[in-house]
Design a protein around this motif. Sequence first.
Motif, PDB file in Angstrom:
ATOM      1  N   PRO A   1      -2.442   6.888  -7.577  1.00  0.00           N
ATOM      2  CA  PRO A   1      -1.086   6.737  -8.116  1.00  0.00           C
ATOM      3  C   PRO A   1       0.009   7.328  -7.225  1.00  0.00           C
ATOM      4  CG  PRO A   1      -2.584   7.215  -9.887  1.00  0.00           C
ATOM      5  CD  PRO A   1      -3.394   7.266  -8.623  1.00  0.00           C
ATOM      6  N   THR A   2      -0.196   8.505  -6.657  1.00  0.00           N
ATOM      7  CA  THR A   2       0.834   9.077  -5.775  1.00  0.00           C
ATOM      8  C   THR A   2       1.007   8.199  -4.549  1.00  0.00           C
ATOM      9  OG1 THR A   2      -0.267  11.148  -6.323  1.00  0.00           O
ATOM     10  CG2 THR A   2       1.557  11.269  -4.772  1.00  0.00           C
ATOM     11  N   VAL A   3      -0.124   7.808  -3.965  1.00  0.00           N
ATOM     12  CA  VAL A   3      -0.074   7.037  -2.727  1.00  0.00           C
ATOM     13  C   VAL A   3       0.443   5.622  -3.003  1.00  0.00           C
ATOM     14  CG1 VAL A   3      -1.448   6.233  -0.768  1.00  0.00           C
ATOM     15  CG2 VAL A   3      -1.934   8.450  -1.791  1.00  0.00           C
ATOM     16  N   ARG A   4       0.193   5.154  -4.213  1.00  0.00           N
ATOM     17  CA  ARG A   4       0.664   3.811  -4.576  1.00  0.00           C
ATOM     18  C   ARG A   4       2.179   3.717  -4.456  1.00  0.00           C
ATOM     19  NH1 ARG A   4       2.585   1.730  -9.742  1.00  0.00           N
ATOM     20  NH2 ARG A   4       2.217  -0.510  -9.876  1.00  0.00           N
ATOM     21  N   SER A   5       2.858   4.789  -4.857  1.00  0.00           N
ATOM     22  CA  SER A   5       4.313   4.799  -4.746  1.00  0.00           C
ATOM     23  C   SER A   5       4.727   4.593  -3.290  1.00  0.00           C
ATOM     24  CB  SER A   5       4.868   6.122  -5.279  1.00  0.00           C
ATOM     25  OG  SER A   5       6.236   6.239  -5.018  1.00  0.00           O
ATOM     26  N   VAL A   6       3.999   5.216  -2.384  1.00  0.00           N
ATOM     27  CA  VAL A   6       4.313   5.083  -0.957  1.00  0.00           C
ATOM     28  C   VAL A   6       3.949   3.681  -0.474  1.00  0.00           C
ATOM     29  CG1 VAL A   6       4.211   6.311   1.226  1.00  0.00           C
ATOM     30  CG2 VAL A   6       3.404   7.451  -0.843  1.00  0.00           C
ATOM     31  N   ILE A   7       2.778   3.200  -0.912  1.00  0.00           N
ATOM     32  CA  ILE A   7       2.311   1.882  -0.453  1.00  0.00           C
ATOM     33  C   ILE A   7       3.324   0.803  -0.805  1.00  0.00           C
ATOM     34  CG2 ILE A   7       0.534   0.102  -0.789  1.00  0.00           C
ATOM     35  CD1 ILE A   7      -1.526   2.354  -1.123  1.00  0.00           C
TER      36      ILE A   7
END
Lengths: 350, 231, 297
Positions: free
Chosen positions: B123-129
Amino acid sequence: MNPARLSGRMKTVSMADRTLKKEDLGKLIDSVRAKGGRFVAPALLARQVVFRSVKSAEEVATGYILARNSFKEFLFPQTEVIAEFSMNKDSVGLKGVEVDAPETVVFGARPCEAASLKGLRTLFTWDFVDEFYTKREDKTVVITVGCTSGDEACFCTTVDLSPESTEGADVYLRETEDNGYTVKGLTEKGKKFLDTHDAVFTSGAAKERPLFKPETVPAVDLKRVSERLKDRAHYDDPVWAKLTMKCIGCGACTFVCPTCRCFDITDEGTAFEGERRKNWDSCQYDAFTLHASGHNPREHQPQRWRNRFMCKFNFYPEKFSSKGCVGCGRCIRVCPVRLDITEVMQEFSK
Amino acid sequence: MDNIYLPYLAKIEEIRDEAPDVRSFKLVFEDPALRDSFEFKTGQFGLYSAFGLGESTFCIASSPTRKGYIQCTFRRTGRVTGGLAQLSVGDTMGFRGPYGNWFPVDDWKGKDIVFIAGGICLPTVRSVIWNVLDRRQHFGNITIVYGARTVADLVYKDELKGWDERSDITPSRPWTPARDPGMEGQGRVRADRIGRGRAFCEEHGGRDLHISKFVLNSLLKLGFDEGSVYT
Amino acid sequence: MENILRQKAKELLSSGEVKVVIGYGWNRAKTRTTPVFITDAADTDQLVWNPLCVNNLSVYLTRKFKDIQALGKPAIVAKGCDIRNIAVLISEAQIKREDVYIIGMACQGVVYKQELWQGELKPNIMPTKCHNCDVRDPHLSDFVAGEKADFTPPEEPVGMVFDKIRDLDSKSPSERWAFWVKEFSRCIKCYACRQVCSLCYCERCITEKNMPQWIETSAHPRGNLSWNLIRAMHLTGRCTFCGECERACPVNIPLNLVNQKMIMVVKDAFDFKSGYDEKAHPPMIVFSPDDKENFIK
C-alpha cells in the motif's frame, strides 16, 4: 546523606527589585484568585509535598526541597478531553473541545524544573502547534524560588543549572531570613504580573538566606556523554543491561519528570457517544513500541531505558537544542529500585 | 481554537477486500471544500479513527495524482482496525493528516526505478507506483518486485494483473515462497527486460522480502549505492 | 551476617551451582540499597545486608525479567516475607523449587521506606508487616544466614494498617466508598504497584487488554478506581502483604490497607494465608469440592 555533596553553599547575591513579606503571601493568592486565576503551589497531600491548586497561604508548604511531582501537569494534564463524538445510524457528530486554560500562577517551583519549559514548548510546537499546551503555557506565570536546601538526589549543577538559574522562570524569588522573599521580575510576562499585583509587594532590602548548591556528580562529562551517544555503536553495548537490568518497567520516573512529555490518544465511551482523550504515556512500558504485527523493537527493559537516556541526552539536545534533563532528581527519588540516572551518566562519561 | 488532534470526517465510498483480513477503503471527505483543497505527498501517512475505539496509523495508499479521494489499506489486527473492518459503505470515519516523510518522486525523473515491496507493505509503495505511472513519460524503466507469504496474502490482485499486462512495466510475477504449493518458480522474472532488477531477484531468490535490512544488503551487493535506495 | 552472605554467594558462584546471585548492594553514595545481580564470585563483596534491604527481590524471579532468567540458575537473597512470595510463585507453577537457590536472611525487621533511615532501626520506622512477622526465621530456604530471631509476633496483629482497617470497618459503606474513591483518585497510572509486585507476573496485564477495553486507561477517577479494584481482586488470596506496592507508589495510595483487608477476608472465609506452603494453592485459583458455597442461596 553524604556530607561532601551537601556542603556547597553559595554567596548571597541580591538582585531583587521588590520584596514579598511572609504574611503577604496570602494577599498575593487572594489577588490572583480575585482576578479568576488559579494559584498552584507546593502543598501537602497524602503525607508529601506536591504541586496543587491552593486557596490560602496556610496550604502552601514550607521547608520542602521540591515537590514530588512536576508542575508540568498544569500545562500538560495527565488526562484531558480533546474531542467529543456521538454516533447514530447515518452519521457521526464530532466536536473539538476548547482548551481549559485559566490564568495560572505556579509558585514555588525550583529553578531546575522551570528549565524544562523550553524543551516542552519546542516539542509541542514542532511542525504543528498543540494549543492544548501553548495556550496554557501562555497564561502561566512561573515563579521560582532559589533552593536553600537539597538532598543527595539533586544534581542540577551537573547539567549546568543551579539554584540561581532563571531559564523558564518569569519571576525569581529568594527566601529571606524573616521567611519572606526578595522578588525579581525576569520576563515581560513576569514584570507585568508584578505590576498587576503591585499592591501586595513591598520595597526595601532584606537579608537573603544562602542558597543550597549541590556539588556536581563526580566523573560526569556532559560533552563526553553526548559524543558517546551520537555513535549508535553503543546500542547493543551490554553495559545497558548491566546498568539497568534492575529496572522494573514502571512509569514513575517518566511521570514525575518535568521534561517527559509522551502521550497516547484513546477513545472512551459507549457505542453511541464518547470522548477522545490525550493521556500521558511512558516509554518504559513494554507496549509503548509494540507493533500491530507483534514485533517490538524495544523488547527488553534495558532497551527502553536506553531510549529514555537517549531522549534526555541526545534527542532533546540535538533536535531541540534544549535540555532533556534538568537535574531535579525526581526520577531517582521515586524509583522503587533506586536506579540512579547519574550513575548512567558517569558510565557514559568514560 | 486550532485543535490539531481533531480529525476530518470522511465517508467510505467503496470497500474492497484485498486478502484475508486486509481491506481497502476509498474515502471522501464530508466537507466538499476539503475534498478539493486536501493535499499530501506520496508516502505520507494519516491517523484513521473508528470513533469510540481510537485511531490508528497507516499510510495513504492512493497517489496524490488522483484527486477528490484518498484510499487506505489495512489489516485487521487490533481494536481500531477491528472497528474499521466493521464499517460499511456510506459509514463515517475519521482521518487526520497527512503526516510524516514522503518519497522525493520528482528527483527521480529520467531515472530507472525498481519498486520492491512485500505483503502488506505494498500500500505505501502503491502510492508511489501510481504517482509515477500517472506521469509515466517522465521516468525510465520501471520494475515492480512484489511478493507475499502466500498467494492469498497478495494485495491489489487486480492491479497486479494490470501491471503485469502493461508493456511499459517490468513486473515480477507475484512472488511467494516455494512453500506455497503451485507457486514454485513464480519469483522468476522476465530476464530480458529488467537488467539489475532481474539480478536482484536472483540474488534474493526464494527469500522473504519483508525485512528491509536484507533487501538493502542485496541491493548494495548489486552495486546500488545507498543514496539511491529510498525506504 | 553480611560476611556469611558474601561467603555463601562466593561458594555458590565458584562451584557453578548458581550463575547469578540476586541481592542487595549500595548505591554510589552508600546511602540506599539497590538490587544487584552478581555473576562473578570476585564481586560478592558488593552484597550488603542491613535494615535498608526493603525490596522484595522475588520479582526478579518472574518471567517479566527474561534478561535475568537468561543468566542461568539464580540464588536469591530473601527475607522471610520475600520467601512467602517465592512460595506463591512455586505454588502457581511460575518457578520450580529446584530452579532457585534461596539464601534466607534471619531478619530483625526493615524500614518502611529507605528515606526514613537515620542510622537506627526504631519501631516507628518499621512497616506493619515487621511488627507482626512470623517468618523472621526464614522458611523454605536452602541456606539461612544469621541467628534465630528472638521475636514472637503478637496474638492480635498490631500496627497502623490494622488500626486503620478497624477504623474503616467501623464506618458506613458509603463513608468507606468515599474514602477509597478519594485515595484512588490520586493514582497516576504509572503501574509501579504492578511492576514491583512479584505476583503480578502476567505478560499481558488486563489493563493492557483493549478488545474489549476492560479498564479505562485514563487516570481519571473512574479509570483509577477500576484499575485499583481489579488489581486488588487479582491479588486476593495470593498477596502476602509484602508491602512493595505501597512502598513503590509515588502518590502514597495506602495499598497495604486494601491488600491486608483482603487477606483478612480470605483468612475468615478459607482459613488460608498465602506464602507459607509452596504446595498449597491459593483458594481463589482452585476449585475444591469442599468449597463453602454458602453464598449460593
